[in-house]
Design a protein around this motif. Structure first.
Motif, PDB file in Angstrom:
ATOM      1  N   GLY A   1      -4.778   3.554  -7.976  1.00  0.00           N
ATOM      2  CA  GLY A   1      -5.172   4.907  -7.618  1.00  0.00           C
ATOM      3  C   GLY A   1      -6.214   4.992  -6.538  1.00  0.00           C
ATOM      4  O   GLY A   1      -6.483   6.080  -6.030  1.00  0.00           O
ATOM      5  N   PHE A   2      -6.838   3.867  -6.144  1.00  0.00           N
ATOM      6  CA  PHE A   2      -7.930   3.957  -5.177  1.00  0.00           C
ATOM      7  C   PHE A   2      -7.475   4.472  -3.821  1.00  0.00           C
ATOM      8  O   PHE A   2      -8.076   5.388  -3.253  1.00  0.00           O
ATOM      9  CB  PHE A   2      -8.626   2.599  -4.991  1.00  0.00           C
ATOM     10  CG  PHE A   2      -9.558   2.604  -3.804  1.00  0.00           C
ATOM     11  CD1 PHE A   2     -10.751   3.306  -3.853  1.00  0.00           C
ATOM     12  CD2 PHE A   2      -9.214   1.964  -2.626  1.00  0.00           C
ATOM     13  CE1 PHE A   2     -11.590   3.354  -2.760  1.00  0.00           C
ATOM     14  CE2 PHE A   2     -10.041   1.998  -1.520  1.00  0.00           C
ATOM     15  CZ  PHE A   2     -11.240   2.701  -1.592  1.00  0.00           C
TER      16      PHE A   2
ATOM     17  N   CYS B   1       4.963   1.353 -10.248  1.00  0.00           N
ATOM     18  CA  CYS B   1       3.829   1.054 -11.117  1.00  0.00           C
ATOM     19  C   CYS B   1       3.786  -0.414 -11.534  1.00  0.00           C
ATOM     20  O   CYS B   1       2.721  -0.941 -11.829  1.00  0.00           O
ATOM     21  CB  CYS B   1       3.877   1.938 -12.363  1.00  0.00           C
ATOM     22  SG  CYS B   1       3.587   3.671 -12.018  1.00  0.00           S
ATOM     23  N   THR B   2       4.927  -1.081 -11.584  1.00  0.00           N
ATOM     24  CA  THR B   2       4.978  -2.472 -12.023  1.00  0.00           C
ATOM     25  C   THR B   2       4.618  -3.438 -10.913  1.00  0.00           C
ATOM     26  O   THR B   2       3.791  -4.336 -11.078  1.00  0.00           O
ATOM     27  CB  THR B   2       6.380  -2.820 -12.572  1.00  0.00           C
ATOM     28  OG1 THR B   2       6.687  -1.915 -13.637  1.00  0.00           O
ATOM     29  CG2 THR B   2       6.420  -4.253 -13.073  1.00  0.00           C
TER      30      THR B   2
ATOM     31  N   GLY C   1       8.871   4.378  -2.653  1.00  0.00           N
ATOM     32  CA  GLY C   1       9.308   5.769  -2.678  1.00  0.00           C
ATOM     33  C   GLY C   1       8.776   6.622  -1.545  1.00  0.00           C
ATOM     34  O   GLY C   1       8.727   7.848  -1.679  1.00  0.00           O
ATOM     35  N   GLY C   2       8.378   5.999  -0.437  1.00  0.00           N
ATOM     36  CA  GLY C   2       7.761   6.750   0.648  1.00  0.00           C
ATOM     37  C   GLY C   2       8.626   7.871   1.188  1.00  0.00           C
ATOM     38  O   GLY C   2       8.191   9.031   1.262  1.00  0.00           O
TER      39      GLY C   2
END
Length: 201
Positions: free
Chosen positions: A5-6, A42-43, A49-50
């Protein structure tokens, strides 16, 4: 990276962190709305998915889309997605890449995308930034303080930090002149001389 998330939080803070509240940082967009779109797996952390994210944001009312991601590969699909967003009135802004070369980086180098290189606090090219005639504009991207994924603030650098500087400015311009066309906004972004004084910000 690992999708902690950063990166997205830092970019979003530069675009539109709440300002004039005596807390943290002030964003260039001041009071614009941010539509966060997660494009990473996430994995694996891969940003797979851009282009799906660009389509989704376009279909869900985005006025401008910041793309602080990319790579060296060119594809007709990527260009088609960028054309789709532009044809639907969306301004696309993208990071030019951090390899310090003149190699084109995508989606920044596609047509209908504003490609953003990075500058230092001394208004020189950041050592890491891509460069070349395909770059549209430069913005500060070295040691930028913005929000992190928690509740505090952190410095980071890269064209990923320069691109939201431009995206936030575009958002501010749109909020000031909502009837302006995307082409109007981009023309104003690139020049200090506007044909229509009512669009001056």
């Amino acid at each position: 990276g690992g999708n902690d998330g950063f990166h997205g939080s830092h970019v979003s803070g530069t675009v539109g962190a709440e300002s004039n509240n005596n807390l943290g940082v002030a964003s260039i967009g001041y009071n614009i709305s941010v539509m966060p779109v997660k494009i990473g797996n996430c994995t694996t952390g891969a940003l797979t998915g851009g282009y799906d994210g660009v389509i989704w944001a376009t279909d869900n009312g985005a006025d401008a889309i910041n793309m602080s991601w990319g790579g060296g590969g060119i594809s007709s699909y990527g260009q088609n997605v960028c054309n789709y967003a532009w044809d639907n009135g969306v301004i696309l802004i993208a990071a030019a890449g951090n390899d310090g070369t003149n190699e084109q980086f995508y989606p920044a180098a596609y047509e209908n995308v504003v490609s953003v290189a990075s500058t230092t606090s001394g208004d020189a090219k950041s050592s890491f930034s891509q460069y070349g005639s395909w770059i549209d504009i430069s913005a500060p991207g070295s040691q930028i303080l913005s929000t992190n994924e928690g509740t505090s603030y952190q410095f980071s650098q890269g064209t990923s930090m320069a691109s939201p500087m431009v995206a936030g400015l575009v958002g501010l311009m749109i909020s000031h002149a909502p009837s302006a066309t995307p082409q109007d906004i981009i023309c104003l972004l690139y020049t200090s001389d506007a044909a229509d004084d009512s669009l001056r910000v």
